[in-house]
Write a protein that holds these residues in place. Structure first.
Motif, PDB file in Angstrom:
ATOM      1  N   VAL A   8       0.865  -1.173   0.000  1.00 34.95           N
ATOM      2  CA  VAL A   8       0.000   0.000   0.000  1.00 34.95           C
ATOM      3  C   VAL A   8       0.898   1.219   0.000  1.00 34.95           C
ATOM      4  O   VAL A   8       1.806   1.327   0.818  1.00 34.95           O
ATOM      5  CB  VAL A   8      -0.896   0.032   1.257  1.00 34.95           C
ATOM      6  CG1 VAL A   8      -1.807   1.243   1.228  1.00 34.95           C
ATOM      7  CG2 VAL A   8      -1.687  -1.254   1.393  1.00 34.95           C
ATOM      8  N   TRP A  10       0.851   5.546  -0.157  1.00 37.25           N
ATOM      9  CA  TRP A  10       0.074   6.794  -0.131  1.00 37.25           C
ATOM     10  C   TRP A  10       0.399   7.598  -1.366  1.00 37.25           C
ATOM     11  O   TRP A  10       1.547   7.678  -1.792  1.00 37.25           O
ATOM     12  CB  TRP A  10       0.437   7.603   1.111  1.00 37.25           C
ATOM     13  CG  TRP A  10      -0.145   7.025   2.355  1.00 37.25           C
ATOM     14  CD1 TRP A  10       0.430   6.096   3.175  1.00 37.25           C
ATOM     15  CD2 TRP A  10      -1.414   7.311   2.919  1.00 37.25           C
ATOM     16  NE1 TRP A  10      -0.407   5.794   4.205  1.00 37.25           N
ATOM     17  CE2 TRP A  10      -1.550   6.537   4.080  1.00 37.25           C
ATOM     18  CE3 TRP A  10      -2.457   8.149   2.556  1.00 37.25           C
ATOM     19  CZ2 TRP A  10      -2.672   6.567   4.876  1.00 37.25           C
ATOM     20  CZ3 TRP A  10      -3.586   8.190   3.363  1.00 37.25           C
ATOM     21  CH2 TRP A  10      -3.684   7.408   4.497  1.00 37.25           C
ATOM     22  N   GLY A  25      -9.249   3.989   1.251  1.00 36.46           N
ATOM     23  CA  GLY A  25      -7.983   4.026   0.531  1.00 36.46           C
ATOM     24  C   GLY A  25      -7.959   5.063  -0.563  1.00 36.46           C
ATOM     25  O   GLY A  25      -7.286   4.890  -1.581  1.00 36.46           O
ATOM     26  N   ASN A  28      -4.517   6.063  -1.514  1.00 35.65           N
ATOM     27  CA  ASN A  28      -3.582   4.956  -1.561  1.00 35.65           C
ATOM     28  C   ASN A  28      -3.571   4.332  -2.946  1.00 35.65           C
ATOM     29  O   ASN A  28      -4.546   4.423  -3.687  1.00 35.65           O
ATOM     30  CB  ASN A  28      -3.980   3.854  -0.571  1.00 35.65           C
ATOM     31  CG  ASN A  28      -3.896   4.294   0.868  1.00 35.65           C
ATOM     32  OD1 ASN A  28      -3.419   5.373   1.172  1.00 35.65           O
ATOM     33  ND2 ASN A  28      -4.370   3.470   1.763  1.00 35.65           N
TER      34      ASN A  28
END
Length: 173
Positions: A8, A10, A25, A28
């Motif tokens: 994951v 950012w 998310g 993300n």
């Protein structure tokens, strides 16, 4: 080497984001070493469930609270693995379903009343039912159809145990 390492990252998130954006998310990007396209958090969570990874941290063992902070995953204890039999439950609720359930609630109701009505109308176990119940009540509050009429007995504080009795809501005429 493990075939399914989900990462994951950012993507230019603002310093402060809403909890909903974190959960979904929104800021993300998700990828797996198996090259399966993972366009969003839902797809990454489904893939993690399929390959026996923790549904919270997606197998990394850590959870990133925001772009600048991360910590160990409490759900899997940092192992990244899910317990055997772990099932991901998704509940999609329509406005007509919410209105139908709301019409079955009495003029004064508690969370247990909402859960009882939902258990008769949906599958997915306690986790899904409680999630939908909380969302349903919040939706009714935002729409101005109900108001909270009781609060918890104790509010959290230093050295004070927080205890919730079943809160009650009233329909607004």
């Amino acid at each position: 080497m493990d075939e399914h390492v989900i990462t994951v990252a950012w993507v230019d998130a603002p310093d402060e984001i809403a909890y909903h954006d974190y959960v979904e998310g929104t800021y993300n990007s998700f990828s797996c070493t198996c090259d399966l396209p993972l366009p969003d958090r839902d797809a990454a969570t489904r893939h993690a469930a399929e390959v026996g990874r923790c549904l919270m941290c997606l197998g990394s063992g850590t959870i990133s609270i925001n772009p600048h902070d991360s910590g160990g995953c409490d759900s899997c204890g940092g192992s990244g693995r899910s317990e055997p039999g772990t099932v991901m439950i998704q509940a999609r609720v329509t406005e007509s379903f919410v209105k139908e359930v709301a019409s079955l609630l009495p003029a004064e109701f508690g969370l247990c009343d909402v859960v009882a009505v939902l258990e008769q109308r949906m599958k997915g176990g306690a986790e899904a039912v409680l999630s939908v119940a909380a969302g349903l009540i919040r939706y009714l509050e935002v729409q101005g159809e109900v108001v909270l009429c009781t609060a918890p007995d104790f509010l959290p504080g230093d050295g004070v145990e927080q205890r919730y009795d079943d809160p009650r809501w009233l329909r607004v005429p």
